[in-house]
Design a protein around this motif. Structure first.
Motif, mmCIF file in Angstrom:
data_model
loop_
_atom_site.group_PDB
_atom_site.id
_atom_site.type_symbol
_atom_site.label_atom_id
_atom_site.label_comp_id
_atom_site.label_asym_id
_atom_site.label_seq_id
_atom_site.Cartn_x
_atom_site.Cartn_y
_atom_site.Cartn_z
ATOM 1 N N ALA A 164 0.835 -1.207 0.000
ATOM 2 C CA ALA A 164 0.000 0.000 0.000
ATOM 3 C C ALA A 164 0.866 1.252 0.000
ATOM 4 C CB ALA A 164 -0.922 -0.011 1.223
ATOM 5 N N LEU A 165 1.928 1.244 0.783
ATOM 6 C CA LEU A 165 2.831 2.394 0.837
ATOM 7 C C LEU A 165 3.483 2.639 -0.517
ATOM 8 C CD1 LEU A 165 4.365 4.552 2.465
ATOM 9 C CD2 LEU A 165 5.994 2.759 3.133
ATOM 10 N N ARG A 166 3.896 1.561 -1.177
ATOM 11 C CA ARG A 166 4.521 1.699 -2.490
ATOM 12 C C ARG A 166 3.553 2.276 -3.511
ATOM 13 N NH1 ARG A 166 5.203 -3.238 -3.472
ATOM 14 N NH2 ARG A 166 7.134 -3.492 -2.295
ATOM 15 N N ALA A 167 2.279 1.882 -3.439
ATOM 16 C CA ALA A 167 1.287 2.383 -4.382
ATOM 17 C C ALA A 167 1.074 3.884 -4.233
ATOM 18 C CB ALA A 167 -0.040 1.646 -4.170
ATOM 19 N N VAL A 168 1.250 4.391 -3.014
ATOM 20 C CA VAL A 168 1.029 5.819 -2.765
ATOM 21 C C VAL A 168 2.292 6.640 -3.009
ATOM 22 C CG1 VAL A 168 0.454 7.530 -0.981
ATOM 23 C CG2 VAL A 168 -0.834 5.378 -1.129
ATOM 24 N N SER A 169 3.446 6.111 -2.595
ATOM 25 C CA SER A 169 4.665 6.920 -2.591
ATOM 26 C C SER A 169 5.724 6.466 -3.581
ATOM 27 C CB SER A 169 5.286 6.897 -1.193
ATOM 28 O OG SER A 169 5.793 5.610 -0.891
ATOM 29 N N GLY A 170 5.599 5.242 -4.095
ATOM 30 C CA GLY A 170 6.630 4.704 -4.967
ATOM 31 C C GLY A 170 7.764 4.035 -4.228
ATOM 32 N N ALA A 171 7.747 4.095 -2.886
ATOM 33 C CA ALA A 171 8.774 3.438 -2.063
ATOM 34 C C ALA A 171 8.076 2.589 -1.011
ATOM 35 C CB ALA A 171 9.665 4.478 -1.395
ATOM 36 N N ASP A 172 8.725 1.492 -0.612
ATOM 37 C CA ASP A 172 8.071 0.576 0.326
ATOM 38 C C ASP A 172 8.699 0.554 1.704
ATOM 39 O OD1 ASP A 172 10.423 -0.777 -0.045
ATOM 40 O OD2 ASP A 172 9.497 -2.658 -0.707
ATOM 41 N N GLY A 173 9.556 1.504 2.000
ATOM 42 C CA GLY A 173 10.176 1.576 3.317
ATOM 43 C C GLY A 173 11.486 0.824 3.439
ATOM 44 N N SER A 174 11.912 0.146 2.388
ATOM 45 C CA SER A 174 13.165 -0.605 2.472
ATOM 46 C C SER A 174 14.368 0.322 2.643
ATOM 47 C CB SER A 174 13.350 -1.485 1.236
ATOM 48 O OG SER A 174 13.322 -0.722 0.045
ATOM 49 N N GLU A 175 14.200 1.583 2.319
ATOM 50 C CA GLU A 175 15.279 2.548 2.518
ATOM 51 C C GLU A 175 15.380 2.977 3.985
ATOM 52 O OE1 GLU A 175 11.588 5.024 1.911
ATOM 53 O OE2 GLU A 175 12.375 3.075 1.264
ATOM 54 N N ILE A 176 14.401 2.557 4.802
ATOM 55 C CA ILE A 176 14.339 2.960 6.201
ATOM 56 C C ILE A 176 14.411 1.765 7.133
ATOM 57 C CG2 ILE A 176 12.829 3.979 7.980
ATOM 58 C CD1 ILE A 176 11.797 5.860 5.766
ATOM 59 N N TRP A 177 13.607 0.723 6.846
ATOM 60 C CA TRP A 177 13.496 -0.426 7.745
ATOM 61 C C TRP A 177 14.485 -1.527 7.377
ATOM 62 C CZ3 TRP A 177 7.938 0.300 5.971
ATOM 63 C CH2 TRP A 177 7.298 1.267 6.748
ATOM 64 N N ASN A 178 14.885 -2.271 8.379
ATOM 65 C CA ASN A 178 15.797 -3.394 8.208
ATOM 66 C C ASN A 178 15.154 -4.631 8.832
ATOM 67 O OD1 ASN A 178 17.934 -5.140 7.945
ATOM 68 N ND2 ASN A 178 19.291 -4.056 9.360
ATOM 69 N N PHE A 179 14.410 -5.387 8.031
ATOM 70 C CA PHE A 179 13.700 -6.568 8.513
ATOM 71 C C PHE A 179 14.533 -7.808 8.201
ATOM 72 C CE2 PHE A 179 9.711 -3.915 7.493
ATOM 73 C CZ PHE A 179 9.710 -3.348 8.765
ATOM 74 N N ALA A 180 15.234 -8.300 9.187
ATOM 75 C CA ALA A 180 16.192 -9.381 8.988
ATOM 76 C C ALA A 180 15.543 -10.748 9.148
ATOM 77 C CB ALA A 180 17.341 -9.240 9.982
ATOM 78 N N GLY A 181 16.186 -11.751 8.577
ATOM 79 C CA GLY A 181 15.748 -13.129 8.698
ATOM 80 C C GLY A 181 16.409 -13.833 9.865
ATOM 81 N N ALA A 182 15.949 -15.064 10.134
ATOM 82 C CA ALA A 182 16.439 -15.814 11.290
ATOM 83 C C ALA A 182 17.870 -16.299 11.091
ATOM 84 C CB ALA A 182 15.510 -16.985 11.571
ATOM 85 N N ALA A 183 18.196 -16.821 9.904
ATOM 86 C CA ALA A 183 19.523 -17.391 9.684
ATOM 87 C C ALA A 183 20.614 -16.330 9.775
ATOM 88 C CB ALA A 183 19.572 -18.103 8.333
ATOM 89 N N GLU A 184 20.405 -15.197 9.100
ATOM 90 C CA GLU A 184 21.430 -14.149 9.124
ATOM 91 C C GLU A 184 21.575 -13.556 10.521
ATOM 92 O OE1 GLU A 184 20.011 -10.551 6.854
ATOM 93 O OE2 GLU A 184 18.230 -11.806 6.641
ATOM 94 N N THR A 185 20.457 -13.465 11.253
ATOM 95 C CA THR A 185 20.511 -12.946 12.621
ATOM 96 C C THR A 185 21.291 -13.890 13.523
ATOM 97 O OG1 THR A 185 18.415 -11.765 12.350
ATOM 98 C CG2 THR A 185 19.103 -12.253 14.600
ATOM 99 N N THR A 186 21.060 -15.175 13.375
ATOM 100 C CA THR A 186 21.807 -16.167 14.150
ATOM 101 C C THR A 186 23.304 -16.039 13.890
ATOM 102 O OG1 THR A 186 19.936 -17.702 14.141
ATOM 103 C CG2 THR A 186 22.123 -18.642 14.541
ATOM 104 N N ASP A 187 23.702 -15.915 12.634
ATOM 105 C CA ASP A 187 25.122 -15.781 12.291
ATOM 106 C C ASP A 187 25.713 -14.521 12.913
ATOM 107 O OD1 ASP A 187 25.007 -18.102 10.809
ATOM 108 O OD2 ASP A 187 24.780 -17.076 8.873
#
Length: 266
Positions: A164-187
């Motif tokens: 929804a954010l991308r549809a309104v602004s053209g950006a989806d927040g990836s330039e701001i948020w860092n949503f990490a996965g389990a494997a990389e976090t464990t490492d």
């Protein structure tokens, strides 16, 4: 966002100043952070005499709960937001003799007034661009054997909202948020000197009332960094447009839940 005030990054990784929050409005919302914090604190398995670092303490909601579980202990409350820390001092005015309040940029190494026996972080990590550095910072201030418990947005967090954010602004927040996965976090935790590592991704959607409640939540908790870049008169229409794009008044949270222990000295 969440209970912290951390950095906002522009496209391309350029760092801008710390983001300040409307602490009063934030604390009045029906935040799922309350149960996230309670569950994370339970995983610390406190005995009652520890000194606990609350990293990204916000308005002191979790610090208050911690103090109730630490009759012979202390809390070190760290956040980057002056507004949040003012709210914390008001909330905990009668207990300030058992809490050290520190305004600091949690992206940087910290010097604490005393060592920490345990560390807690609720809804903070996804605002940090470098989790490896954050874990090294936590490890540096923890006593050997100290437990670190955290929860934050993880891989897949807010996927529908970001569409929804991308549809309104053209950006989806990836330039701001860092949503990490389990494997990389464990490492990253292992590399920072942690053992007994348990990292999980847990779906935990939050339902709100469409209209004022949903838009207040989005504007205050989720889109603070984006709104700061807009003229004041464009902020409410922007939030409304994103809210209208959501198929239902639900924020599709996926939580990254961490439990680990700093390596003991051999």
């Amino acid at each position: 966002m969440d209970s912290t005030v951390l950095e906002c990054r522009q496209q391309g990784g350029a760092v801008v100043e710390l983001l300040e929050w409307d602490a009063g409005t934030y604390d009045a919302l029906p935040l799922p952070h309350k149960r996230w914090g309670a569950a994370a604190i339970a995983r610390l398995e406190l005995s009652g005499s520890e000194t606990v670092l609350d990293l990204g303490c916000g308005t002191g909601r979790d610090a208050e709960r911690l103090l109730g579980l630490l009759p012979q202990g202390r809390v070190i409350a760290v956040d980057g937001s002056a507004q949040m820390l003012r709210e914390l001092r008001t909330r905990l005015a009668s207990q300030l003799d058992r809490i050290d309040v520190l305004q600091a940029d949690v992206r940087e190494p910290m010097v604490l007034p005393r060592p920490a026996d345990a560390a807690l972080s609720v809804a903070t990590l996804h605002w940090l661009p470098d989790h490896a550095a954050a874990f090294r910072t936590v490890a540096a201030v923890l006593r050997p054997g100290g437990r670190f418990v955290a929860e934050a947005g993880g891989a897949g967090n807010l996927a529908t909202f970001r569409t929804a954010l991308r549809a309104v602004s053209g950006a989806d927040g990836s330039e701001i948020w860092n949503f990490a996965g389990a494997a990389e976090t464990t490492d990253r935790l292992r590399d920072a000197g942690f053992t007994d590592i348990d990292v999980r991704l847990v779906e935990d959607p939050a339902s709100l009332e469409r209209g004022e409640q949903l838009e207040a939540f989005i504007g205050t908790v989720v889109l603070g960094a984006q709104l700061r870049e807009l003229p004041v008169d464009e902020r409410r229409p922007f939030v409304h447009a994103v809210a209208e794009r959501l198929p239902e008044p639900v924020l599709d949270y996926v939580r990254l839940q961490i439990s680990a222990r700093k390596q003991s000295v051999p």
